[in-house]
Design an enzyme around this catalytic site. Structure first.
Site, PDB file in Angstrom:
ATOM      1  N   ASP A  25      17.704  53.924  22.192  1.00 23.22           N
ATOM      2  CA  ASP A  25      16.871  53.347  21.448  1.00 23.22           C
ATOM      3  C   ASP A  25      17.290  52.641  20.034  1.00 23.22           C
ATOM      4  OD1 ASP A  25      14.276  52.910  20.258  1.00 23.22           O
ATOM      5  OD2 ASP A  25      13.778  55.003  19.985  1.00 23.22           O
ATOM      6  N   HIS A  42      18.758  43.800  22.112  1.00 29.37           N
ATOM      7  CA  HIS A  42      18.825  44.229  23.590  1.00 29.37           C
ATOM      8  C   HIS A  42      20.360  43.792  24.356  1.00 29.37           C
ATOM      9  CE1 HIS A  42      14.857  45.723  23.439  1.00 29.37           C
ATOM     10  NE2 HIS A  42      14.247  44.567  23.451  1.00 29.37           N
ATOM     11  N   LEU A 136      32.019  57.513  39.611  1.00 32.46           N
ATOM     12  CA  LEU A 136      30.915  57.728  38.550  1.00 32.46           C
ATOM     13  C   LEU A 136      29.668  57.084  39.208  1.00 32.46           C
ATOM     14  CD1 LEU A 136      29.730  57.829  35.487  1.00 32.46           C
ATOM     15  CD2 LEU A 136      30.900  55.513  35.312  1.00 32.46           C
TER      16      LEU A 136
HETATM   17  C1  FPP Z   1      14.699  50.411  22.926  1.00 31.25           C
HETATM   18  O1  FPP Z   1      14.861  49.509  21.772  1.00 31.25           O
HETATM   19  C2  FPP Z   1      15.481  49.989  24.149  1.00 31.25           C
HETATM   20  C3  FPP Z   1      15.040  49.416  25.245  1.00 31.25           C
HETATM   21  C4  FPP Z   1      13.562  48.760  25.368  1.00 31.25           C
HETATM   22  C5  FPP Z   1      15.419  49.453  26.691  1.00 31.25           C
HETATM   23  C6  FPP Z   1      16.943  49.417  26.525  1.00 31.25           C
HETATM   24  C7  FPP Z   1      17.473  48.426  26.919  1.00 31.25           C
HETATM   25  C8  FPP Z   1      18.868  47.972  26.820  1.00 31.25           C
HETATM   26  C9  FPP Z   1      19.977  48.694  26.329  1.00 31.25           C
HETATM   27  C10 FPP Z   1      19.153  46.397  26.845  1.00 31.25           C
HETATM   28  C11 FPP Z   1      19.012  46.105  28.426  1.00 31.25           C
HETATM   29  C12 FPP Z   1      19.485  46.930  29.297  1.00 31.25           C
HETATM   30  C13 FPP Z   1      20.156  46.568  30.493  1.00 31.25           C
HETATM   31  C14 FPP Z   1      20.569  47.447  31.431  1.00 31.25           C
HETATM   32  C15 FPP Z   1      20.357  45.047  30.767  1.00 31.25           C
HETATM   33  P1  FPP Z   1      13.794  49.231  20.998  1.00 31.25           P
HETATM   34  O2  FPP Z   1      13.885  47.706  21.220  1.00 31.25           O
HETATM   35  O3  FPP Z   1      12.811  50.165  21.210  1.00 31.25           O
HETATM   36  O4  FPP Z   1      14.061  49.554  19.585  1.00 31.25           O
HETATM   37  P2  FPP Z   1      13.586  49.460  18.299  1.00 31.25           P
HETATM   38  O5  FPP Z   1      12.500  50.991  18.361  1.00 31.25           O
HETATM   39  O6  FPP Z   1      14.384  49.645  17.354  1.00 31.25           O
HETATM   40  O7  FPP Z   1      12.401  48.423  18.118  1.00 31.25           O
END
Ligand code: FPP
Length: 245
Positions: A25, A42, A136
């Site tokens: 997150d 991301h 893994l």
């Molecule tokens: C939360 O950050 C994260 C996500 C929506 C998903 C996680 C995605 C990634 C790590 C990148 C893509 C993954 C792969 C495997 C290609 P948020 O956008 O909710 O953050 P915020 O709460 O600060 O807005």
């Protein structure tokens, strides 16, 4: 070892979690603080996951399960969803080289049906080409929701009971375990959530019944080997009782 490179900590394998589940997150906030578009967060988050998987494999962790796209994430703005899909596609195309090196078996859990055909094909391809890797296990939760997973399992069990394949009296925890998307993995020992939020957000609800929870303020793109070491140290000091004394 090249000069200047830090050596990994040697962990006592018996105190190391076998399975670490991660709620990644804070990508959006990471980007916002840099006046960058959310997708840049991301992208940096995907890079952080790559680093953590490689590190986890080196120190002897057996399972990493990462919440990469939840069922709820489909509700995000169209441009963010399409940016995430493009990122996911290129990530999967390189996953067997990038994600944990050539010793990682990569799998996807969740409802794939809403993903574009090209992405579904790529998920299947990565699973196929890494199927013999043993060191893994990296699992990406994509289109994943814990309640939906439990409902799917209940439907399977109900169908088996209705057709007489199993008797209702024989249904136990093992029956449900075997019908979950995660039936190939042990339950998580440790769940890490970054960015200061303290929720499970529908992630592995059944499987996390006895998992140790670790929350930190680091935003996911900044989560590195050192931050992971801190989580592992915290885990080492926990006294797991599984409801006993
Ligand atoms: C939360 O950050 C994260 C996500 C929506 C998903 C996680 C995605 C990634 C790590 C990148 C893509 C993954 C792969 C495997 C290609 P948020 O956008 O909710 O953050 P915020 O709460 O600060 O807005």
């Amino acid at each position: 070892m090249a000069f200047g490179l830090k050596k990994d900590i040697t962990w006592d394998k018996s105190r190391l979690p076998r399975h670490v589940a991660i709620i990644m997150d804070g990508n959006g906030r990471w980007a916002h603080r840099r006046a960058l578009p959310r997708i840049a967060g991301h992208r940096a988050g995907a890079e952080a996951l790559r680093k953590i998987c490689r590190y986890a494999g080196r120190i002897g962790i057996e399972y990493i399960t990462a919440y990469a796209f939840s069922t709820e994430n489909w509700k995000r703005a169209d441009d963010e969803v399409s940016g995430l899909m493009a990122l996911l596609l290129s990530y999967l195309q390189n996953a067997e080289k990038e994600l944990g090196g050539d010793e990682a078996r990569i799998r996807v859990i969740g409802d794939r049906s809403r993903f574009a055909d090209e992405l579904q094909r790529e998920m299947a391809r990565v699973e196929r080409v890494t199927a013999d890797n043993k060191k893994l296990n990296v699992t990406l939760a994509l289109g994943y929701g814990g309640r939906r997973e439990i409902i799917d399992a209940i439907k399977k069990i109900a169908a088996d009971a209705a057709s007489g394949r199993i008797s209702i009296d024989d249904i136990d925890e093992g029956t449900l375990d075997s019908c979950l998307y995660t039936n190939f993995m042990p339950d998580p020992d440790l769940v890490i959530r970054t960015s200061g939020e303290m929720r499970l957000s529908n992630f592995l609800l059944w499987q996390n019944a006895y998992s140790e929870l670790y929350f930190c303020d680091t935003l996911w793109p900044d989560f590195n080997e050192k931050a992971f070491d801190l989580a592992l140290r915290a885990y080492e000091n926990r006294n797991r009782r599984f409801g006993g004394r």
